[in-house]
Design a protein around this motif. Structure first.
Motif, PDB file in Angstrom:
ATOM      1  N   ARG A 287     -38.044 -20.523  60.687  1.00 11.51           N
ATOM      2  CA  ARG A 287     -38.088 -20.652  59.222  1.00 11.51           C
ATOM      3  C   ARG A 287     -38.105 -22.106  58.773  1.00 11.51           C
ATOM      4  O   ARG A 287     -38.495 -22.406  57.640  1.00 11.51           O
ATOM      5  N   ALA A 288     -37.682 -23.022  59.663  1.00 15.41           N
ATOM      6  CA  ALA A 288     -37.661 -24.446  59.315  1.00 15.41           C
ATOM      7  C   ALA A 288     -38.998 -25.133  59.580  1.00 15.41           C
ATOM      8  O   ALA A 288     -39.184 -26.286  59.170  1.00 15.41           O
TER       9      ALA A 288
ATOM     10  N   GLU B 192     -40.823 -26.789  56.610  1.00 10.94           N
ATOM     11  CA  GLU B 192     -40.142 -28.015  56.186  1.00 10.94           C
ATOM     12  C   GLU B 192     -40.445 -29.158  57.158  1.00 10.94           C
ATOM     13  O   GLU B 192     -40.657 -30.304  56.736  1.00 10.94           O
TER      14      GLU B 192
ATOM     15  N   THR C 182     -43.836 -30.477  56.386  1.00 14.99           N
ATOM     16  CA  THR C 182     -43.803 -31.276  55.159  1.00 14.99           C
ATOM     17  C   THR C 182     -43.256 -32.667  55.426  1.00 14.99           C
ATOM     18  O   THR C 182     -43.790 -33.674  54.927  1.00 14.99           O
ATOM     19  N   LEU C 183     -42.176 -32.763  56.198  1.00 14.63           N
ATOM     20  CA  LEU C 183     -41.603 -34.065  56.555  1.00 14.63           C
ATOM     21  C   LEU C 183     -42.614 -34.904  57.334  1.00 14.63           C
ATOM     22  O   LEU C 183     -42.781 -36.103  57.089  1.00 14.63           O
TER      23      LEU C 183
ATOM     24  N   ARG D   4     -38.547 -34.512  64.813  1.00 14.63           N
ATOM     25  CA  ARG D   4     -38.316 -33.523  63.748  1.00 14.63           C
ATOM     26  C   ARG D   4     -38.004 -32.152  64.351  1.00 14.63           C
ATOM     27  O   ARG D   4     -37.140 -31.424  63.840  1.00 14.63           O
TER      28      ARG D   4
ATOM     29  N   GLN E  68     -33.939 -30.433  64.570  1.00 11.60           N
ATOM     30  CA  GLN E  68     -33.645 -29.083  64.102  1.00 11.60           C
ATOM     31  C   GLN E  68     -32.936 -28.280  65.194  1.00 11.60           C
ATOM     32  O   GLN E  68     -31.966 -27.562  64.925  1.00 11.60           O
TER      33      GLN E  68
ATOM     34  N   THR F  14     -37.422 -38.984  54.662  1.00  9.15           N
ATOM     35  CA  THR F  14     -38.866 -38.838  54.524  1.00  9.15           C
ATOM     36  C   THR F  14     -39.578 -40.178  54.648  1.00  9.15           C
ATOM     37  O   THR F  14     -39.001 -41.243  54.429  1.00  9.15           O
TER      38      THR F  14
END
Length: 327
Positions: free
Chosen positions: A133-134, A137, A140-141, A176, A180, A213
Motif C-alpha cells: 500500500r506504500a 507514496e 511519488t517521493l 525509499r 519502508q 522530498t
C-alpha cells in the motif's frame, strides 16, 4: 588420428591432472562451522536455510524498480497499453517473494533475538500488505527526487536521463524501498537492499535514515548517511559527504548502545558540498550552505555559509588575539 587414439590421449591427460585433497578440506570446514555454532549456541538448520537470500532480495528490487517505473526500468519490449498488466503481474510475483523472505527474517528474529513468539506468517502477511500500500507514496517521493536532480544539475538533459543514468537515483530507489521495510519491522531485508545499492553506486545510506522530498545526491561516490540521520526537503549533497556519528556511547558493561540518535539533522534547503564531514546529533539550519572539505561538529544556524576559507579566517582572528612570541 582414429577416435580410439583420441580417447586414449584424453584419458592420459586426465590421469596427469592435479589432484586436490577435497575430502580433507570439506571435513575441516565442517569442523569450523560446528565450532562456530557451538560457540554461539546455534542449533543446526535441519529445515533448510533460515536467513533471507541476498539474491532473492536483489531480484525483488529489480522487479520493484520495473513496477515503479515500467516504461523506463521495465522490460524493453513493454508497450504503454500493457503497463497495468505488467505492473500487476510483477507485483504479484514480487509480493509473494517478499512474503517468503519476510517470514525467514521474522522466524530468525524470534529464534535468536529473544523476541516474543508471534504468528510469524500472519505478521509477515500484514507487513507485506502494508508495504504494497506504500508503493504509490514511494513512487511519488521518487518523482520529487528525479525532478530535483534534473533541476539541480545543468548537465542533465532530461528527467529520463536522470532516472536511467544517475547513481544517486538508483540509491534513492533502494533507500525509499528499504526505509519502508525498516519502518515496518524488517531491518535485515532493508539492510540487504541498502547494501546492494551501496555495492553498485558507492553511496551508503542506512535504511533507518529519514529523508524528505526532493533529495539530490550529485555524483554520489563515497556518500555516507547514518542510521539516525534526519534530512529535510530539497536538500542537495555532493560526493564524499559524510553524515556520521561523533561518538558511540556504551553501557556499564562496555557494549555499544544501539538505536540512540547520533547522526545529524539537516533541515530544508541545505546544500553540502563535496568532501564535507558532519558528525554528531547536530543541526544544520534551514538554507545553510556547507562548503567542500569542511569538518562540522557543532550546530550551524539557518542561512549560514560555512567554508574552508571562512574557517581559516576565524583561526587567524583567534591567533591575532595572542601576543607575539619573544623567540
Amino acid at each position: 588420428m582414429s577416435a580410439n587414439a583420441r580417447i586414449k590421449n584424453i584419458v592420459a591427460v586426465d590421469s596427469r591432472a592435479p589432484v586436490f585433497d577435497i575430502e580433507r578440506v570439506v571435513s575441516e570446514l565442517s569442523a569450523v562451522r560446528q565450532q562456530w555454532r557451538e560457540a554461539r549456541r546455534r542449533p543446526t538448520e535441519p529445515g533448510g536455510r533460515e536467513l533471507p537470500s541476498r539474491d532473492a532480495v536483489a531480484q525483488i528490487l529489480a522487479d520493484l524498480r520495473g513496477a515503479l517505473f515500467p516504461m523506463r526500468l521495465g522490460p524493453v519490449q513493454l508497450r504503454q497499453e500493457s503497463e497495468d498488466f505488467y505492473v500487476g503481474h510483477t507485483l504479484d510475483l514480487v509480493l509473494h517473494s517478499l512474503y517468503a523472505q519476510a517470514r525467514l527474517e521474522l522466524q530468525y528474529a524470534a529464534r535468536y533475538q529473544a523476541q516474543e513468539s508471534a504468528d510469524v506468517e500472519h505478521l509477515a502477511l500484514q507487513i507485506v500488505r502494508s508495504f504494497s500500500r506504500a508503493l504509490p507514496e514511494i513512487r511519488t517521493l521518487l518523482d520529487t527526487d528525479v525532478l530535483a536532480a534534473y533541476q539541480g544539475d545543468p548537465a542533465a538533459r532530461s528527467v529520463d536521463e536522470v532516472l536511467l543514468c544517475y547513481p544517486g537515483i538508483l540509491a534513492l530507489i533502494h533507500h525509499r524501498i528499504a526505509h519502508q521495510l525498516y519502518r515496518l519491522g524488517l531491518p535485515l531485508l532493508a539492510r540487504i537492499a541498502a547494501e546492494l545499492a551501496h555495492a553498485q553506486t558507492g553511496i551508503d545510506i542506512h535504511p533507518g535514515a529519514s529523508i524528505g522530498t526532493g533529495f539530490f545526491i550529485d555524483h554520489g561516490t563515497g556518500v555516507v548517511i547514518g542510521e539516525t540521520a534526519v534530512i529535510g526537503a530539497n536538500v542537495r549533497i555532493y560526493q564524499a559527504v559524510t553524515l556520521g556519528a561523533k561518538r558511540f556511547p556504551t553501557d556499564a558493561e562496555g557494549n555499544l548502545q544501539k538505536g540512540l540518535p547520533r547522526h545529524p539533522v539537516v533541515e530544508d534547503d541545505v546544500v553540502i558540498y563535496a568532501g564535507a564531514t558532519v558528525l554528531g546529533r547536530i543541526t544544520l539550519g534551514r538554507g545553510a550552505v556547507i562548503g567542500g572539505n569542511v569538518w562540522i561538529t557543532q550546530d550551524v544556524p539557518a542561512g549560514a555559509h560555512v567554508t574552508q576559507a571562512g574557517s581559516q579566517q576565524q583561526i587567524q582572528q583567534q591567533i591575532q588575539h595572542f601576543p607575539a612570541s619573544d623567540t
